[in-house]
Design an enzyme around this catalytic site. Structure first.
Site, mmCIF file in Angstrom:
data_model
loop_
_atom_site.group_PDB
_atom_site.id
_atom_site.type_symbol
_atom_site.label_atom_id
_atom_site.label_comp_id
_atom_site.label_asym_id
_atom_site.label_seq_id
_atom_site.Cartn_x
_atom_site.Cartn_y
_atom_site.Cartn_z
ATOM 1 N N ASP A 178 -0.113 4.842 12.105
ATOM 2 C CA ASP A 178 -0.327 3.503 11.561
ATOM 3 C C ASP A 178 -1.563 2.918 12.226
ATOM 4 O O ASP A 178 -2.231 3.599 13.020
ATOM 5 C CB ASP A 178 0.901 2.608 11.784
ATOM 6 C CG ASP A 178 1.105 1.639 10.622
ATOM 7 O OD1 ASP A 178 0.218 0.793 10.402
ATOM 8 O OD2 ASP A 178 2.136 1.733 9.932
ATOM 9 N N HIS A 249 -3.390 1.423 6.462
ATOM 10 C CA HIS A 249 -2.670 1.600 7.728
ATOM 11 C C HIS A 249 -3.271 2.760 8.525
ATOM 12 O O HIS A 249 -2.551 3.618 9.038
ATOM 13 C CB HIS A 249 -1.174 1.836 7.464
ATOM 14 C CG HIS A 249 -0.431 0.593 7.047
ATOM 15 N ND1 HIS A 249 -0.120 -0.421 7.912
ATOM 16 C CD2 HIS A 249 0.052 0.219 5.838
ATOM 17 C CE1 HIS A 249 0.526 -1.379 7.267
ATOM 18 N NE2 HIS A 249 0.634 -1.018 6.001
ATOM 19 N N GLU A 312 0.419 -1.141 1.004
ATOM 20 C CA GLU A 312 -0.410 -2.204 1.558
ATOM 21 C C GLU A 312 -1.853 -1.744 1.789
ATOM 22 O O GLU A 312 -2.312 -1.588 2.921
ATOM 23 C CB GLU A 312 0.222 -2.731 2.849
ATOM 24 C CG GLU A 312 1.599 -3.334 2.603
ATOM 25 C CD GLU A 312 2.350 -3.705 3.872
ATOM 26 O OE1 GLU A 312 3.139 -4.650 3.832
ATOM 27 O OE2 GLU A 312 2.160 -3.017 4.904
#
Length: 566
Positions: A178, A249, A312
């Site tokens: 991440d 990410h 995202e």
């Protein structure tokens, strides 16, 4: 009164024969091929907990405990009997596959009482006389463990595997990368762990408070560490699904290899939470880079599934680069105006990685933002933002895993109130999680086609344990338990009754014996609170009133800025 037959998850049927019998020291254990891992695991766990010697039976000889293959038993299920033979136990476990035998072994362990969850002891190995027939509701009964935001040492990962297996959960999605850290050794790209596995400090509480601890944090797993985790989990009936996130990410990756970034220049492993606008430049070079990473992932992990992230992904950095816009147009990814549509590079990039995995005999898994016309139909979609996208993905032919944040995000606060530590997200109690239904009646009322056969299949469901605010194994225990127990029953046998009583009167004692520092049902202990650390509570009723079954999601193109979420 507590009773050994108060098993969690509850079996499909359990009939008590009355009385209790003992397995003596020197009891003999036999197992058919394919059943031996279950027999071996149960024998070792029982020997440690009760201080007895359980002896492998001679081939063809008599046995006190038998694990046999029986193709008449449903896949993943088992039939278990404990009979009385003159005061001694005669135990028989039948299953059609190893997964069912392991589930039977876990139930047999629970029947032996809390002492069976200790690692040493000298109590009698006593069992109730019972007949149990059981089997799972879903084939995918998963839990995600986030070791990227806060690293968890290998021993604690193995412990979490044990706890998942104890509750018949059979998938562990290991979130390895991440913005805040890269946790998997990749020999081809050593800077991923040299530069990307640690950050100079960590945010404390919500990123909105702009509070930091000033303490470096890091760690990663070697290939041998991960092979050990995979083998350990396999022996307990748990498949470890690795997650290597892209094209968002990825700030830790870009710290190590900034030439892959959509925005040029130096990068730093992210010290706060939320969503970063730093994303991969979705170029052929980046596809080749990730293919190299995935080659090593497939060499270490034996799972038929590999998770690619896809959630995202702000496209601001792509829009800022004319060459990326032109690349989208050249690939035929155009919008209604005929210009290059960079948003479709999201699906294009992930589809290339899915193709690579397919060539290696693996299936890709993505979060639901990646669902769209450019995603290959064999890719599994994990639906976290709500339920509407799950209905759409099933109708489009994708297999689906349900993981809605509104229901089964276990890092979210366990209750209303100021004493919950770092109170983020929705308040989800044990009872709320136990009532979880992957495709609830309200959704079926507005999407009646879900009740019919669709091109896609609902594989099952998955609880998530994100670790932004879980900086130790104690905090992990508090967030996950006993709500993970409730989730396990919801996906194994939702028709069972009496969960609250079985949990209170029997199962919490097993968790105590296993050393799990769970959240008490009446609220946190004094040392489990985090006074003064700001969270970000969300109002479930208000968000449902606004977004309905679609959910609000963490970041939506055109709606949110760069850092909207936890």
């Amino acid at each position: 009164m507590p009773h050994a037959t108060d098993v969690v998850p509850a079996p499909a049927s359990l009939h008590e024969g009355g009385g209790e019998v003992v397995l003596p020291d020197g009891a003999r254990v036999a197992a058919d091929p394919g059943m031996r891992p279950a027999a071996r695991w149960w024998r070792r766990a029982s020997e440690d907990a009760f201080g007895v010697d359980l002896v492998p039976a001679e081939p063809g000889g008599a046995a006190d405990v038998t694990f046999v293959r029986d193709p008449a038993v449903p896949v993943g299920g088992y039939r278990l009997t404990v009979a009385d033979r003159g005061g001694h136990a005669l135990v028989h476990v039948a299953a059609t596959d190893g997964a069912g035998a392991l589930a039977g072994a876990q139930t047999l362990r629970q029947l032996a009482g809390p002492q069976a969850f200790r690692r040493a002891g000298s109590a009698p190995l006593a069992l109730p006389v019972v007949t149990v027939e059981d089997g799972p509701r879903f084939g995918w009964r998963g839990v995600l463990l986030d070791v990227a935001r806060h690293f968890l040492p290998k021993a604690d990962v193995l412990r979490f595997v044990d706890l998942a297996a104890a509750h018949h959960l059979n998938v562990l999605q290991l979130h390895l990368t991440d913005d805040q850290g890269w946790r998997i050794e990749v020999q081809r790209y050593p800077r991923l762990t040299q530069a990307g596995s640690w950050r100079r400090e960590s945010g404390v509480g919500t990123w909105r408070a702009e509070r930091y601890d000033g303490r470096p944090h890091g760690g990663y797993y070697t290939r041998d560490d991960l092979r050990e985790i995979v083998a350990y989990a396999r022996e307990r009936g748990v498949t470890v699904v690795p997650e290597i996130g892209s094209p968002g990410h990825v700030q830790a990756l870009l710290t190590a290899y900034p030439e892959l970034a959509a925005r040029p220049g130096a990068h730093e492993v992210r010290t706060t939470w939320g969503i970063s606008e730093d994303v991969i430049d979705p170029s052929p070079a980046a596809v080749d880079f990730f293919a190299g990473v995935l080659d090593e992932v497939c060499d270490v992990f034996d799972s038929p599934f590999v998770a690619l992230g896809g959630d995202e992904v702000p496209t601001t950095a792509w829009r800022e680069r004319p060459d990326i816009v032109a690349r989208a147009a050249a690939l035929g990814l155009v919008g209604p105006d005929g210009e290059g549509d960079v948003t479709r590079l999201h699906g294009w990039f992930l589809s290339r990685l899915a193709d690579h995995l397919r060539s290696k005999g693996r299936r890709a898994v993505v979060w639901d933002e990646a669902f769209g016309p450019d995603l290959p139909r064999d890719v599994v979609v994990t639906c976290w933002r709500g339920h509407t996208v799950a209905a759409d993905a099933l109708a489009a032919g994708h297999d689906v895993v349900m993981a809605p944040e509104q229901e089964v995000y276990l890092d979210h606060r366990a209750a209303e109130g100021d004493d919950e530590p770092v109170p983020v997200g929705f308040a989800r109690t044990v009872d709320d999680v136990r009532a979880f239904e992957p495709l609830p009646a309200g959704l079926l009322a507005v999407r009646p086609e879900l009740a019919a056969d669709l091109p896609g299949t609902l594989l099952g469901a998955q609880a998530q344990v994100w670790s932004e605010h879980l900086d130790s194994v104690r905090r992990l225990d508090y967030a996950a338990f006993p709500r993970l127990v409730a989730f396990a029953e919801a996906v194994w046998n939702p028709a069972a009754s009496g969960f609250d009583r079985r949990l209170r009167e029997a199962h919490l004692a097993r968790l105590d014996a296993a050393g799990v520092e769970y959240r008490p049902l009446d609220g946190p202990r004094p040392w489990q609170r985090r006074p003064g650390v700001a969270g970000y509570p969300r109002d479930l009723a208000a968000e449902r009133a606004t977004a309905g079954w679609a959910g609000m999601g963490g970041w939506v193109e055109g709606r949110d800025g760069a850092e909207p979420g936890e």
